[in-house]
Motif scaffolding. Sequence first.
Motif, PDB file in Angstrom:
ATOM      1  N   ASP A 115       0.808  -1.220   0.000  1.00  0.00           N
ATOM      2  CA  ASP A 115       0.000   0.000   0.000  1.00  0.00           C
ATOM      3  C   ASP A 115       0.845   1.276   0.000  1.00  0.00           C
ATOM      4  O   ASP A 115       0.303   2.380   0.042  1.00  0.00           O
ATOM      5  CB  ASP A 115      -0.914   0.015   1.222  1.00  0.00           C
ATOM      6  CG  ASP A 115      -1.935  -1.112   1.185  1.00  0.00           C
ATOM      7  OD1 ASP A 115      -2.362  -1.472   0.069  1.00  0.00           O
ATOM      8  OD2 ASP A 115      -2.296  -1.631   2.257  1.00  0.00           O
ATOM      9  N   ALA A 116       2.167   1.121  -0.048  1.00  0.00           N
ATOM     10  CA  ALA A 116       3.023   2.304  -0.006  1.00  0.00           C
ATOM     11  C   ALA A 116       2.969   3.103  -1.298  1.00  0.00           C
ATOM     12  O   ALA A 116       3.305   4.284  -1.323  1.00  0.00           O
ATOM     13  CB  ALA A 116       4.467   1.884   0.277  1.00  0.00           C
ATOM     14  N   THR A 117       2.552   2.458  -2.385  1.00  0.00           N
ATOM     15  CA  THR A 117       2.454   3.110  -3.685  1.00  0.00           C
ATOM     16  C   THR A 117       1.011   3.097  -4.165  1.00  0.00           C
ATOM     17  O   THR A 117       0.369   2.045  -4.180  1.00  0.00           O
ATOM     18  CB  THR A 117       3.344   2.394  -4.721  1.00  0.00           C
ATOM     19  OG1 THR A 117       4.702   2.441  -4.285  1.00  0.00           O
ATOM     20  CG2 THR A 117       3.228   3.055  -6.083  1.00  0.00           C
ATOM     21  N   ALA A 118       0.502   4.263  -4.538  1.00  0.00           N
ATOM     22  CA  ALA A 118      -0.826   4.350  -5.144  1.00  0.00           C
ATOM     23  C   ALA A 118      -0.687   4.053  -6.626  1.00  0.00           C
ATOM     24  O   ALA A 118       0.043   4.744  -7.338  1.00  0.00           O
ATOM     25  CB  ALA A 118      -1.414   5.739  -4.929  1.00  0.00           C
ATOM     26  N   ARG A 119      -1.361   3.028  -7.087  1.00  0.00           N
ATOM     27  CA  ARG A 119      -1.234   2.599  -8.479  1.00  0.00           C
ATOM     28  C   ARG A 119      -2.443   3.056  -9.292  1.00  0.00           C
ATOM     29  O   ARG A 119      -3.591   2.883  -8.872  1.00  0.00           O
ATOM     30  CB  ARG A 119      -1.083   1.081  -8.554  1.00  0.00           C
ATOM     31  CG  ARG A 119       0.130   0.571  -7.788  1.00  0.00           C
ATOM     32  CD  ARG A 119       0.388  -0.908  -8.041  1.00  0.00           C
ATOM     33  NE  ARG A 119       1.552  -1.343  -7.282  1.00  0.00           N
ATOM     34  CZ  ARG A 119       2.808  -1.150  -7.667  1.00  0.00           C
ATOM     35  NH1 ARG A 119       3.041  -0.544  -8.814  1.00  0.00           N
ATOM     36  NH2 ARG A 119       3.810  -1.562  -6.921  1.00  0.00           N
TER      37      ARG A 119
ATOM     38  N   ALA B 180      -8.281  -3.057 -23.774  1.00  0.00           N
ATOM     39  CA  ALA B 180      -7.199  -2.256 -23.200  1.00  0.00           C
ATOM     40  C   ALA B 180      -7.223  -2.336 -21.679  1.00  0.00           C
ATOM     41  O   ALA B 180      -6.178  -2.473 -21.025  1.00  0.00           O
ATOM     42  CB  ALA B 180      -7.327  -0.799 -23.662  1.00  0.00           C
ATOM     43  N   ALA B 181      -8.420  -2.281 -21.105  1.00  0.00           N
ATOM     44  CA  ALA B 181      -8.547  -2.357 -19.647  1.00  0.00           C
ATOM     45  C   ALA B 181      -8.120  -3.720 -19.124  1.00  0.00           C
ATOM     46  O   ALA B 181      -7.522  -3.832 -18.044  1.00  0.00           O
ATOM     47  CB  ALA B 181      -9.979  -2.056 -19.230  1.00  0.00           C
ATOM     48  N   GLN B 182      -8.401  -4.776 -19.862  1.00  0.00           N
ATOM     49  CA  GLN B 182      -8.028  -6.124 -19.426  1.00  0.00           C
ATOM     50  C   GLN B 182      -6.517  -6.264 -19.283  1.00  0.00           C
ATOM     51  O   GLN B 182      -6.039  -7.041 -18.447  1.00  0.00           O
ATOM     52  CB  GLN B 182      -8.571  -7.156 -20.413  1.00  0.00           C
ATOM     53  CG  GLN B 182     -10.073  -7.372 -20.297  1.00  0.00           C
ATOM     54  CD  GLN B 182     -10.619  -8.308 -21.352  1.00  0.00           C
ATOM     55  OE1 GLN B 182     -10.014  -8.493 -22.411  1.00  0.00           O
ATOM     56  NE2 GLN B 182     -11.773  -8.900 -21.082  1.00  0.00           N
ATOM     57  N   LEU B 183      -5.752  -5.503 -20.056  1.00  0.00           N
ATOM     58  CA  LEU B 183      -4.289  -5.556 -19.950  1.00  0.00           C
ATOM     59  C   LEU B 183      -3.794  -4.971 -18.629  1.00  0.00           C
ATOM     60  O   LEU B 183      -2.678  -5.245 -18.198  1.00  0.00           O
ATOM     61  CB  LEU B 183      -3.650  -4.812 -21.116  1.00  0.00           C
ATOM     62  CG  LEU B 183      -3.864  -5.427 -22.505  1.00  0.00           C
ATOM     63  CD1 LEU B 183      -3.276  -4.514 -23.576  1.00  0.00           C
ATOM     64  CD2 LEU B 183      -3.237  -6.815 -22.582  1.00  0.00           C
ATOM     65  N   LEU B 184      -4.634  -4.166 -17.985  1.00  0.00           N
ATOM     66  CA  LEU B 184      -4.281  -3.582 -16.691  1.00  0.00           C
ATOM     67  C   LEU B 184      -4.730  -4.448 -15.517  1.00  0.00           C
ATOM     68  O   LEU B 184      -4.315  -4.221 -14.378  1.00  0.00           O
ATOM     69  CB  LEU B 184      -4.915  -2.190 -16.556  1.00  0.00           C
ATOM     70  CG  LEU B 184      -4.428  -1.126 -17.534  1.00  0.00           C
ATOM     71  CD1 LEU B 184      -5.315   0.106 -17.472  1.00  0.00           C
ATOM     72  CD2 LEU B 184      -2.968  -0.753 -17.255  1.00  0.00           C
ATOM     73  N   ALA B 185      -5.581  -5.439 -15.785  1.00  0.00           N
ATOM     74  CA  ALA B 185      -6.170  -6.248 -14.710  1.00  0.00           C
ATOM     75  C   ALA B 185      -5.130  -6.927 -13.814  1.00  0.00           C
ATOM     76  O   ALA B 185      -5.332  -6.992 -12.593  1.00  0.00           O
ATOM     77  CB  ALA B 185      -7.135  -7.279 -15.301  1.00  0.00           C
ATOM     78  N   PRO B 186      -4.004  -7.444 -14.341  1.00  0.00           N
ATOM     79  CA  PRO B 186      -3.035  -8.097 -13.446  1.00  0.00           C
ATOM     80  C   PRO B 186      -2.384  -7.146 -12.440  1.00  0.00           C
ATOM     81  O   PRO B 186      -1.718  -7.618 -11.510  1.00  0.00           O
ATOM     82  CB  PRO B 186      -1.984  -8.646 -14.428  1.00  0.00           C
ATOM     83  CG  PRO B 186      -2.688  -8.760 -15.739  1.00  0.00           C
ATOM     84  CD  PRO B 186      -3.648  -7.614 -15.763  1.00  0.00           C
ATOM     85  N   LEU B 187      -2.576  -5.849 -12.616  1.00  0.00           N
ATOM     86  CA  LEU B 187      -1.934  -4.862 -11.749  1.00  0.00           C
ATOM     87  C   LEU B 187      -2.833  -4.421 -10.600  1.00  0.00           C
ATOM     88  O   LEU B 187      -2.459  -3.554  -9.816  1.00  0.00           O
ATOM     89  CB  LEU B 187      -1.525  -3.636 -12.579  1.00  0.00           C
ATOM     90  CG  LEU B 187      -0.677  -3.948 -13.813  1.00  0.00           C
ATOM     91  CD1 LEU B 187      -0.403  -2.680 -14.599  1.00  0.00           C
ATOM     92  CD2 LEU B 187       0.625  -4.626 -13.424  1.00  0.00           C
ATOM     93  N   GLN B 188      -4.002  -4.994 -10.493  1.00  0.00           N
ATOM     94  CA  GLN B 188      -4.921  -4.646  -9.400  1.00  0.00           C
ATOM     95  C   GLN B 188      -4.282  -4.901  -8.032  1.00  0.00           C
ATOM     96  O   GLN B 188      -3.442  -5.804  -7.914  1.00  0.00           O
ATOM     97  CB  GLN B 188      -6.199  -5.482  -9.524  1.00  0.00           C
ATOM     98  CG  GLN B 188      -7.098  -5.063 -10.667  1.00  0.00           C
ATOM     99  CD  GLN B 188      -8.053  -3.955 -10.271  1.00  0.00           C
ATOM    100  OE1 GLN B 188      -7.669  -2.984  -9.626  1.00  0.00           O
ATOM    101  NE2 GLN B 188      -9.304  -4.101 -10.657  1.00  0.00           N
ATOM    102  N   PRO B 189      -4.646  -4.111  -7.008  1.00  0.00           N
ATOM    103  CA  PRO B 189      -5.682  -3.074  -7.026  1.00  0.00           C
ATOM    104  C   PRO B 189      -5.162  -1.739  -7.575  1.00  0.00           C
ATOM    105  O   PRO B 189      -4.026  -1.354  -7.316  1.00  0.00           O
ATOM    106  CB  PRO B 189      -6.061  -2.937  -5.545  1.00  0.00           C
ATOM    107  CG  PRO B 189      -4.795  -3.277  -4.825  1.00  0.00           C
ATOM    108  CD  PRO B 189      -4.116  -4.339  -5.643  1.00  0.00           C
ATOM    109  N   LEU B 190      -6.021  -1.082  -8.340  1.00  0.00           N
ATOM    110  CA  LEU B 190      -5.728   0.241  -8.876  1.00  0.00           C
ATOM    111  C   LEU B 190      -6.657   1.259  -8.224  1.00  0.00           C
ATOM    112  O   LEU B 190      -7.839   0.982  -7.991  1.00  0.00           O
ATOM    113  CB  LEU B 190      -5.932   0.268 -10.391  1.00  0.00           C
ATOM    114  CG  LEU B 190      -5.032  -0.649 -11.222  1.00  0.00           C
ATOM    115  CD1 LEU B 190      -5.484  -0.654 -12.681  1.00  0.00           C
ATOM    116  CD2 LEU B 190      -3.577  -0.226 -11.123  1.00  0.00           C
ATOM    117  N   LYS B 191      -6.133   2.441  -7.945  1.00  0.00           N
ATOM    118  CA  LYS B 191      -6.951   3.493  -7.343  1.00  0.00           C
ATOM    119  C   LYS B 191      -7.966   4.036  -8.336  1.00  0.00           C
ATOM    120  O   LYS B 191      -9.073   4.438  -7.967  1.00  0.00           O
ATOM    121  CB  LYS B 191      -6.064   4.624  -6.834  1.00  0.00           C
ATOM    122  CG  LYS B 191      -5.091   4.238  -5.731  1.00  0.00           C
ATOM    123  CD  LYS B 191      -5.832   3.882  -4.457  1.00  0.00           C
ATOM    124  CE  LYS B 191      -4.845   3.636  -3.309  1.00  0.00           C
ATOM    125  NZ  LYS B 191      -5.548   3.283  -2.052  1.00  0.00           N
TER     126      LYS B 191
END
Length: 265
Positions: free
Chosen positions: A19-23, A76-87
């Motif tokens: 949680d130290a980095t807001a993604r 395009a959004a699905q490519l970001l899914a592995p990076l969850q959680p996203l703010k």
Amino acid sequence: MNGINVSRSGETVRFNDADATARFGLIALATDLTSERDLYRQLPQEHVSIHVTRVAFANPTTPENLRKMAPRLTDAAQLLAPLQPLKAICYSCTAASVAIGDEAVTASIQAGIGDVPVVTPSGAARMAFAALGVRRIAILTPYTIETTEPMAVYFTRHGMELSKVQCLGLEDDRDMARVSDETILNAALGVDTPNAEALFLSCTGLPAINVIAEIEERIGKPVVTSNQASAWAMARLGGFADHQLAQFGRLFGCALPDDAFGKAA
């Protein structure tokens, strides 16, 4: 293996606080030259990561071409899914958000990644004007008249009054990214009217954040730009309630309106 022995280190692996980095996610156009740089400059860099994917787009920047991106947003959004959680996820195209519709953009992105707040520059600009307490604005875009007219309709449909609307007549967003500070400053001063309460400089490709403070000083009114409004909304969604950057305008002194993002997108 060539006589080389590989062994496992005896060091215990320790991890930094997740949680130290807001993604944040960013969906940028394939032709976008501006958004990533502008957003990083306006967000608290030491605490933020922006993860970028791109969506196919071909100039000229017409409403028809902008609408062609709509069915590509879910992938395009699905490519970001592995990076969850996203703010939050920002779809960094103002004119396309208007042409497709904020709600349709949000639905398409959330279909690919789930219930993550979606920031559109057009929606963020409306929240910005609400936070600043203004209703009558002047608008400057780098687009053609054909692409600017839906922008004017969008803001009037959402209850804004327009005192003046002008455009620079450019068709290619890569050219928009090269417009000089002097041009943006002079055009912004030219679109201002005595009864305008604020200015909106549209387009995430337009490098307008450099001159926000000078324009505000010259006209004595708030200036909202696409990338500034997006960064402001992202900062607040990321939990940076006190993040203020005077060089990027009065907006950064404001909180999100109470009803923003369902208060989430």
